[in-house]
Design a protein around this motif. Sequence first.
Motif, PDB file in Angstrom:
ATOM      1  N   UNK A  44       0.825  -1.207   0.000  1.00 42.07           N
ATOM      2  CA  UNK A  44       0.000   0.000   0.000  1.00 42.07           C
ATOM      3  C   UNK A  44       0.862   1.260   0.000  1.00 42.07           C
ATOM      4  N   UNK A  45       1.924   1.246   0.789  1.00 41.63           N
ATOM      5  CA  UNK A  45       2.794   2.413   0.862  1.00 41.63           C
ATOM      6  C   UNK A  45       3.626   2.585  -0.408  1.00 41.63           C
ATOM      7  N   UNK A  46       4.034   1.467  -1.008  1.00 34.85           N
ATOM      8  CA  UNK A  46       4.882   1.540  -2.201  1.00 34.85           C
ATOM      9  C   UNK A  46       4.104   2.029  -3.421  1.00 34.85           C
ATOM     10  N   UNK A  47       2.804   1.753  -3.472  1.00 36.19           N
ATOM     11  CA  UNK A  47       2.010   2.132  -4.643  1.00 36.19           C
ATOM     12  C   UNK A  47       1.919   3.648  -4.796  1.00 36.19           C
ATOM     13  N   UNK A  48       1.695   4.355  -3.702  1.00 36.98           N
ATOM     14  CA  UNK A  48       1.497   5.803  -3.743  1.00 36.98           C
ATOM     15  C   UNK A  48       2.748   6.525  -3.253  1.00 36.98           C
ATOM     16  N   UNK A  49       3.407   7.294  -4.093  1.00 38.59           N
ATOM     17  CA  UNK A  49       4.601   8.029  -3.651  1.00 38.59           C
ATOM     18  C   UNK A  49       4.275   9.088  -2.603  1.00 38.59           C
ATOM     19  N   UNK A  50       3.026   9.538  -2.556  1.00 43.55           N
ATOM     20  CA  UNK A  50       2.591  10.510  -1.553  1.00 43.55           C
ATOM     21  C   UNK A  50       1.136  10.230  -1.207  1.00 43.55           C
ATOM     22  N   UNK A  51       0.773  10.381   0.053  1.00 42.01           N
ATOM     23  CA  UNK A  51      -0.608  10.165   0.470  1.00 42.01           C
ATOM     24  C   UNK A  51      -1.361  11.477   0.664  1.00 42.01           C
ATOM     25  N   UNK A  52      -0.669  12.586   0.423  1.00 44.30           N
ATOM     26  CA  UNK A  52      -1.309  13.900   0.469  1.00 44.30           C
ATOM     27  C   UNK A  52      -0.795  14.723  -0.698  1.00 44.30           C
ATOM     28  N   UNK A  53      -1.725  15.222  -1.513  1.00 43.17           N
ATOM     29  CA  UNK A  53      -1.341  16.037  -2.672  1.00 43.17           C
ATOM     30  C   UNK A  53      -2.096  17.354  -2.615  1.00 43.17           C
ATOM     31  N   UNK A  54      -1.598  18.338  -3.358  1.00 43.92           N
ATOM     32  CA  UNK A  54      -2.176  19.681  -3.365  1.00 43.92           C
ATOM     33  C   UNK A  54      -2.584  20.046  -4.788  1.00 43.92           C
ATOM     34  N   UNK A  55      -3.815  20.520  -4.958  1.00 45.33           N
ATOM     35  CA  UNK A  55      -4.290  20.885  -6.294  1.00 45.33           C
ATOM     36  C   UNK A  55      -3.622  22.164  -6.782  1.00 45.33           C
ATOM     37  N   UNK A  56      -3.514  22.294  -8.098  1.00 48.16           N
ATOM     38  CA  UNK A  56      -2.918  23.493  -8.679  1.00 48.16           C
ATOM     39  C   UNK A  56      -3.978  24.564  -8.904  1.00 48.16           C
ATOM     40  N   UNK A  57      -3.642  25.577  -9.713  1.00 52.49           N
ATOM     41  CA  UNK A  57      -4.574  26.693  -9.917  1.00 52.49           C
ATOM     42  C   UNK A  57      -5.811  26.287 -10.727  1.00 52.49           C
ATOM     43  N   UNK A  58      -5.803  25.088 -11.301  1.00 53.42           N
ATOM     44  CA  UNK A  58      -6.963  24.577 -12.031  1.00 53.42           C
ATOM     45  C   UNK A  58      -7.714  23.495 -11.243  1.00 53.42           C
ATOM     46  N   UNK A  59      -7.329  23.313  -9.987  1.00 57.26           N
ATOM     47  CA  UNK A  59      -7.957  22.276  -9.170  1.00 57.26           C
ATOM     48  C   UNK A  59      -7.539  20.870  -9.561  1.00 57.26           C
TER      49      UNK A  59
END
Length: 214
Positions: free
Chosen positions: A163-178
């Motif tokens: 589960x941890x290896x699949x996702x390089x990050x578990x929290x992401x931030x949207x850009x100016x286009x969402x």
Amino acid sequence: MSRGGQIAADAVRDMLVGLADALRTAQDTLSEAGRISEGGMGYEIPYLDFTFEVEFSEQTSNQPSTAAPILKLFPRTASSGGLNRETDITSRISGRLVSTPTHGGRPAALLEMALVHKDDGPAIDILLSNTAGERLTDAFIELQVDADMTERLIGFRPTPTQRLALLPSQTVLTDEQGYVQLSLNTGSLGGKSVVVKAEAQGAVTRLIVGGSES
């Protein structure tokens, strides 16, 4: 407060709580219907007016008794007289229950995910908007592998390492286009598929990711 008065107060409170629960259930049903509808339009119940009459009847007697006072919601009965003394209190209770708008009255969030294939492997495209058609920028999105849902749908339960290896990050931030794109390490799944779950501002969506697609 007398024992009888406490029983009356508790009964009235239970009725009000029941009305409030029914109002919340109805609003939740309407909100969910709007969230999954094609138009994305939801409806709000602004308030619920109510009126009901209650009668509290308490009897006292010279004879010892352990019977509790009775709260009745129907017309009063006549006093029995004799050694008994009956006290009747009839009240009309009116009021308004005001519903609290979902998300403080703001449009509900909408979360979309899609699996895409790049030259260096698969990735997830995520778009965060709302029912008013606005793109939500600089918003955090939480991602995780839904192990329970994966086991129910696919019959495979991924290990914590997978589960941890699949996702390089578990929290992401949207850009100016969402919008945000996240690459996946599907090779860690050994050809299996898993359910990826995303959450943001009350919106939840899931996507099946195939481990053989890399």
